[in-house]
Structures are given as C-alpha cells and as structure tokens.
Design a protein around this motif. Structure first.
Motif, PDB file in Angstrom:
ATOM      1  N   UNK A  58     -14.727 108.056  -1.211  1.00 60.82           N
ATOM      2  CA  UNK A  58     -15.095 109.029  -2.250  1.00 60.82           C
ATOM      3  C   UNK A  58     -14.023 109.203  -3.321  1.00 60.82           C
ATOM      4  N   UNK A  59     -12.771 108.929  -2.963  1.00 64.84           N
ATOM      5  CA  UNK A  59     -11.676 109.182  -3.890  1.00 64.84           C
ATOM      6  C   UNK A  59     -11.326 110.664  -3.983  1.00 64.84           C
ATOM      7  N   UNK A  60     -11.993 111.508  -3.185  1.00 64.93           N
ATOM      8  CA  UNK A  60     -11.726 112.950  -3.194  1.00 64.93           C
ATOM      9  C   UNK A  60     -10.580 113.277  -2.232  1.00 64.93           C
ATOM     10  N   UNK A  61      -9.921 114.392  -2.508  1.00 64.58           N
ATOM     11  CA  UNK A  61      -8.828 114.855  -1.659  1.00 64.58           C
ATOM     12  C   UNK A  61      -9.400 115.370  -0.339  1.00 64.58           C
ATOM     13  N   UNK A  62      -8.780 114.967   0.765  1.00 67.70           N
ATOM     14  CA  UNK A  62      -9.182 115.373   2.111  1.00 67.70           C
ATOM     15  C   UNK A  62      -7.950 115.875   2.847  1.00 67.70           C
ATOM     16  N   UNK A  63      -8.064 117.029   3.498  1.00 62.96           N
ATOM     17  CA  UNK A  63      -6.919 117.605   4.203  1.00 62.96           C
ATOM     18  C   UNK A  63      -7.204 117.775   5.684  1.00 62.96           C
ATOM     19  N   UNK A  64      -6.151 117.632   6.473  1.00 64.87           N
ATOM     20  CA  UNK A  64      -6.226 117.781   7.930  1.00 64.87           C
ATOM     21  C   UNK A  64      -4.893 118.346   8.404  1.00 64.87           C
ATOM     22  N   UNK A  65      -4.923 119.096   9.484  1.00 68.50           N
ATOM     23  CA  UNK A  65      -3.687 119.610  10.072  1.00 68.50           C
ATOM     24  C   UNK A  65      -3.315 118.704  11.233  1.00 68.50           C
ATOM     25  N   UNK A  66      -2.055 118.252  11.237  1.00 62.33           N
ATOM     26  CA  UNK A  66      -1.571 117.281  12.218  1.00 62.33           C
ATOM     27  C   UNK A  66      -0.316 117.765  12.922  1.00 62.33           C
ATOM     28  N   UNK A  67      -0.121 117.275  14.126  1.00 63.87           N
ATOM     29  CA  UNK A  67       1.143 117.458  14.836  1.00 63.87           C
ATOM     30  C   UNK A  67       2.137 116.437  14.281  1.00 63.87           C
ATOM     31  N   UNK A  68       3.406 116.834  14.227  1.00 66.67           N
ATOM     32  CA  UNK A  68       4.441 115.930  13.729  1.00 66.67           C
ATOM     33  C   UNK A  68       5.800 116.326  14.274  1.00 66.67           C
ATOM     34  N   UNK A  69       6.757 115.422  14.133  1.00 65.30           N
ATOM     35  CA  UNK A  69       8.160 115.769  14.293  1.00 65.30           C
ATOM     36  C   UNK A  69       8.923 115.039  13.207  1.00 65.30           C
ATOM     37  N   UNK A  70      10.158 115.426  13.014  1.00 65.55           N
ATOM     38  CA  UNK A  70      10.983 114.829  11.956  1.00 65.55           C
ATOM     39  C   UNK A  70      11.856 113.740  12.550  1.00 65.55           C
ATOM     40  N   UNK A  71      12.031 112.688  11.777  1.00 62.90           N
ATOM     41  CA  UNK A  71      12.924 111.593  12.128  1.00 62.90           C
ATOM     42  C   UNK A  71      13.748 111.301  10.887  1.00 62.90           C
ATOM     43  N   UNK A  72      14.868 111.971  10.762  1.00 62.30           N
ATOM     44  CA  UNK A  72      15.636 111.896   9.522  1.00 62.30           C
ATOM     45  C   UNK A  72      14.788 112.486   8.413  1.00 62.30           C
ATOM     46  N   UNK A  73      14.650 111.770   7.278  1.00 58.59           N
ATOM     47  CA  UNK A  73      13.832 112.291   6.184  1.00 58.59           C
ATOM     48  C   UNK A  73      12.326 112.072   6.390  1.00 58.59           C
ATOM     49  N   UNK A  74      11.963 111.316   7.411  1.00 55.34           N
ATOM     50  CA  UNK A  74      10.563 110.968   7.645  1.00 55.34           C
ATOM     51  C   UNK A  74       9.861 111.991   8.540  1.00 55.34           C
ATOM     52  N   UNK A  75       8.555 112.080   8.367  1.00 54.87           N
ATOM     53  CA  UNK A  75       7.691 112.876   9.228  1.00 54.87           C
ATOM     54  C   UNK A  75       6.910 111.871  10.073  1.00 54.87           C
ATOM     55  N   UNK A  76       6.766 112.143  11.365  1.00 51.78           N
ATOM     56  CA  UNK A  76       6.139 111.179  12.275  1.00 51.78           C
ATOM     57  C   UNK A  76       4.960 111.831  12.979  1.00 51.78           C
ATOM     58  N   UNK A  77       3.812 111.174  12.934  1.00 49.47           N
ATOM     59  CA  UNK A  77       2.607 111.636  13.619  1.00 49.47           C
ATOM     60  C   UNK A  77       1.991 110.504  14.410  1.00 49.47           C
ATOM     61  N   UNK A  78       0.902 110.792  15.077  1.00 42.38           N
ATOM     62  CA  UNK A  78       0.146 109.751  15.780  1.00 42.38           C
ATOM     63  C   UNK A  78      -1.302 109.808  15.318  1.00 42.38           C
ATOM     64  N   UNK A  79      -1.885 108.640  15.126  1.00 39.64           N
ATOM     65  CA  UNK A  79      -3.274 108.539  14.659  1.00 39.64           C
ATOM     66  C   UNK A  79      -4.193 108.560  15.868  1.00 39.64           C
TER      67      UNK A  79
END
Length: 162
Positions: A58-79
């Motif tokens: 669609x090209x439309x914005x889609x939002x979801x809430x995810x679990x994450x942790x930080x790894x230095x400057x990166x954010x890490x999640x699982x699909x």
C-alpha cells in the motif's frame, strides 16, 4: 532428550488471546497519547518500542509495538508472529522498505532494518534467552528459524533504500 523423556513445550495462550492482547496494548498506547505502552529495556528484561514501517503493497505507514533490547546504538528485535508460523507483516514491510522510525520512551529514532549477520545472531540470541527462559522452546514451535532484526540508526538526510 536422550533419556527417553519428552520435553513439554511451554504453554502459550490461544492465538485469539495473543491478538487481543496486542490490540489492547496498541489501544492503551493510542488512548493515553503515547504515555502508556512503551518501556526501556533493563538488565535481563526487554523493552518495547513502536516501529513504523512503510507497507510493501500500500505504501501507507503501518505501526506495531515490538519487544527490543539495545546493542550499542542499534535496537534489536525478533521477527516472530506470536510464535506462530510465517513472518509478521511488519518484517515483510521492513524487508521491502528498510527505512523506518522507532518511537521509544525517550523519543523517536530514524532506523534502517536488516537481518542480523550469522555472527551477530549467535551473539544476540542468548540475550533473548536471558530475558525469557522459554525463548528457545517457543522458537522451536516454528518450522523456520526466527529472524533476529537489527534496527540501525540513520540520519534524516540518509537516502532511502529499497
């Protein structure tokens, strides 16, 4: 197991309940004007972020809430898809359009998503296991390997990739 005993998979609530919980979580986030629903990760505990991707069809914005942790400057999640089969829509969208934004407790970050390299996955997977003692057992329910997703910071001026 080698001693002939079967290991029992940890209990998961029914799929309808998982989907309801996600909806309630997103609703609380919206109704409270973003004041409830996100939290920072702590030692041995993941946090939550709101990821906004561009829909692959669609090209439309889609939002979801995810679990994450930080790894230095990166954010890490699982699909994962509630530990069900198949890739979640947010991950399919991110693969098609890697540039996204992540809303955190302390503000918004522009990010670019990618699959963790083999070495990264080997290093990052145990961090999820520390946060959830049943993590490996839940992942084993899936017929395919659960993707570890790295959200790298990007600046406003970075050109979009696809």
């Amino acid at each position: 197991m080698s001693d002939g005993q079967e290991t029992k998979a940890p209990w998961l609530p029914p799929r309808w309940f998982i989907r309801l919980a996600w909806s309630v979580h997103r609703g609380l986030y919206r109704v409270t004007g973003s004041r409830v629903g996100l939290w920072r990760p702590r030692e041995h505990r993941w946090g939550t972020l709101r990821l906004t991707t561009t829909g692959r069809r669609t090209g439309q914005q889609r939002s979801v809430i995810l679990a994450y942790f930080e790894d230095g400057p990166n954010l890490v999640g699982v699909a994962m898809n509630g530990w069900g089969e198949g890739a979640p829509a947010w991950w399919l969208n991110l693969r098609a359009h890697p540039d996204a934004s992540a809303d955190l407790v302390d503000g918004r970050r522009l990010v670019r998503g990618r699959v963790a390299t083999d070495d990264e996955r080997t290093r990052l997977w145990p961090r999820w296991r520390e946060a959830d003692k049943n993590f490996d057992a839940h992942a084993a329910r899936r017929s395919s390997e659960t993707t570890v997703v790295v959200l790298e910071p990007r600046s406003e001026g970075d050109s979009p990739t696809s």
